[in-house]
Design an enzyme around this catalytic site. Sequence first.
Site, PDB file in Angstrom:
ATOM      1  N   LYS A  73      95.080   7.472  22.865  1.00 58.88           N
ATOM      2  CA  LYS A  73      95.376   7.365  24.297  1.00 58.88           C
ATOM      3  C   LYS A  73      95.112   5.959  24.851  1.00 58.88           C
ATOM      4  O   LYS A  73      94.172   5.746  25.618  1.00 58.88           O
ATOM      5  CB  LYS A  73      94.591   8.416  25.089  1.00 58.88           C
ATOM      6  CG  LYS A  73      95.018   9.845  24.717  1.00 58.88           C
ATOM      7  CD  LYS A  73      94.322  10.911  25.525  1.00 58.88           C
ATOM      8  CE  LYS A  73      94.802  12.292  25.103  1.00 58.88           C
ATOM      9  NZ  LYS A  73      94.134  13.382  25.821  1.00 58.88           N
ATOM     10  N   ASP A 106      99.717  24.952  21.431  1.00 58.84           N
ATOM     11  CA  ASP A 106     100.309  24.705  22.751  1.00 58.84           C
ATOM     12  C   ASP A 106     101.370  23.602  22.705  1.00 58.84           C
ATOM     13  O   ASP A 106     101.532  22.857  23.659  1.00 58.84           O
ATOM     14  CB  ASP A 106      99.217  24.342  23.754  1.00 58.84           C
ATOM     15  CG  ASP A 106      98.310  23.223  23.235  1.00 58.84           C
ATOM     16  OD1 ASP A 106      98.714  22.529  22.284  1.00 58.84           O
ATOM     17  OD2 ASP A 106      97.217  23.056  23.781  1.00 58.84           O
ATOM     18  N   ASP A 149     104.502  18.128  23.639  1.00 61.40           N
ATOM     19  CA  ASP A 149     103.193  18.636  24.046  1.00 61.40           C
ATOM     20  C   ASP A 149     103.303  19.109  25.489  1.00 61.40           C
ATOM     21  O   ASP A 149     103.566  18.312  26.393  1.00 61.40           O
ATOM     22  CB  ASP A 149     102.155  17.523  23.921  1.00 61.40           C
ATOM     23  CG  ASP A 149     100.807  17.922  24.508  1.00 61.40           C
ATOM     24  OD1 ASP A 149     100.552  19.134  24.626  1.00 61.40           O
ATOM     25  OD2 ASP A 149     100.027  17.024  24.857  1.00 61.40           O
TER      26      ASP A 149
END
Length: 776
Positions: free
Chosen positions: A155, A104, A215
């Site tokens: 993250k 993806d 992304d």
Amino acid sequence: MKGIIMAGGEGSRLRPLTADIPKPMVPVVNKPAIKHIVEHLHKYGIKDLAVTLFYLPQKIKKYLEEEYGNEIKFYIEDKPLGTAGSVKNARDFLNDTFIVMSGDVITDVNIKEAYEFHRKKGAKVTLILTRVDVPLEYGVVIVDEEGKIKKFLEKPSWGEVFSDTVNTGIYIIEPEILEFIPQDKPFDFSKDLFPMLLRNDIPMYGYITGGYWCDIGNTNQYITSHFDILEGRVDLGYKDKLLKKGKVIGKNVTISPEAKIIPPVIIGDNAIIEANAVVGPNVIIGKNNYIKKGSSLKNAVLWDEIIVDKNCELRGCVVCNRVRIGNNVRIFENSVIGESCKIKSFAEIKPEVKIWPYKIIDEGSVITKDVVWGNGRKPLTFGYRGIKGVFNEDITPQIAVEIGEVFGNIVNSSVLVGHDGDIVSQFISDLISFGLVSGGCEVLKANNTLLPTLRYGIKKNKCGGGIYVEEEEGNLRILFLDKEGCDIDRNLEKKIENKLRVYDIERVDGKNLKSIREIDINNDYLNFLFEKRTAYKSFKIKPYNEKTKLLLEAIGKNEFFIAEESYDVGVLFYKNGEKVKLYDEKGREFDEDELEFIRMLIAKEQGVKKFVLPFDSSKYLTEFAKEFAIETVSSKISHKDRMKTIVSKEGIEKDLQINLDFDGFSFLLDLLEYLQHTSQKLSSIKDSFPLRYRISKSIKCDWRDKGKIIRMLFEKADEGAEFLDGLKFNKEDSWVLVVPDYELPACNIYIEAPTKERAEELFSMYEKEIKSIIQK
């Protein structure tokens, strides 16, 4: 080197794009994202591939098998195993150095250079890295001068950001690393494996790519990636064409010469773009899309099989498969319209709004928040006349049966059913018939017939009501008739709406099912038409289309002399036979007021003393009525209200006026009799009606503004204003009628004036007033 594509994620942040499809199947430039990854790997000679699956696995598996046959192996997880765990699940395949890629992402990273770096450094794991402005959504990485990874944090918050170099999720891994990943347990590369490898001083390196990587984790990034593709920042096979010509056009594309295409754009196969449409810049249109006149698309991504109606404005949005967008719709930045939604006319979708699949947005709605819940089935409602909708969208086979059941519950008597001969009309009328029987009714089927014929048949057969299905400009319309053959009133419409909405349907058991019986009412209708009427062979009739010619030949019983050149009367019948267009022997068409004048002349000839006129009729008709000693009664404009007035008022010759107003053939025969008795020509009748200018225009407004507009206009009105169907302002030489639209978020303005200039002056005056009310 082998390749493994991770394609198990749900893509929750990308919803509603991923409400019905897994994230790797989301289209990017008219191909699923995962296909771009497969093609990118093939480009570097990596054809020994496997794919890991979890969420909606069969959709991905089926697609890739159709595209590549048995070339790709699939590993489906029974439970979520995390990124590293899903790769470990394919351990029997991974017996050589392999590259891990997400299904993806959009990238043109140079895999050959990354592999050479991996070999040169003797790495057990190489992370392909890139630099971004805002690294909060990624794994932040620090490498030393040799490229060896020194620190890794997945993250981070802003207080934890220590680098702009981030993990792309593309890894080159030696197979022995799989031993660090537990079997059949959730385990992630970033959170679990890489920190473990750092602690154990396993050689991990970072290759900082100069290639493109994005992304598509949320809708903003998804849209941005398309702009980057269009501008040539990433090469997915279109770069050269886009940089040279600014556009890529698929096969069998139809673009009107009057359309404007502003590069860069990509337009998929079988697209149609009509005149005055503006497409671009930064627009990607999928396959089998239809962009109608006057619509404007900018910074937009459209998937497949979408219809954008006239005069729409799409800005910075994503529209998924099979969406239907009505006319004058506006959709703004970063909004997403989910699969198979229907956005009705004049709706407005504000920025950042997400509409989940299968939703229906009503006319004129202003949507400021996400539309997530609901089953997507909008309750059927009556509009200007009957129930109107698109076949298999608004009116499905199931709904058609339910309509029959509800009407059958209400009528509880025999019902006459007919249609206009269109194949879809016939299909829906048959389903309605089955529903009527299920609801307890006997059904008489008239099949292909005219609407006036059905009205006649209801009364002749003493039915409790009738249903007529017709096709109208790509839509279906279902008309409901009462025992008098008239359109049902608003009270009965509401009852039907409510029963459909709450699914209040009673069904009979098998022992009490009544019959469906086909009857021929067409011959009875013909006998009725010509009963006590004389022959009309002395008149030459010109049919203005082939359909009218066939109807005249079928119904006329050789009573008409059909002419193409010199003629006495020109006529064009509407499809259902209810209304006509009329032309005099000079080829001039009669407008609705002039047709009403003819009806009044016929009524006068037959001794009628009271006559119904709609509220928007010319003021001259009332003046002529006084000369004819005929009392006029005003009715609302709609068909059903006019019929109701005709049949309910004392002193009205209801059968005569219903036939004059709502039966085209009966009107034609009465007209010919009148011309025969009076020896007049149609041109003399037309010349006797005063010249005047009529216009009708619409002003868009919110649904909730309609009542306020009429109220505020009424408060300012003088004593001469009339309030029956909207608000009518009588001027010295003119009148203005303001009526809220039945089916759209708009107010309609009707004007009669002696000249065009006067009519336009009045329209400008009331348009300004109404817009001022809306703004307030």
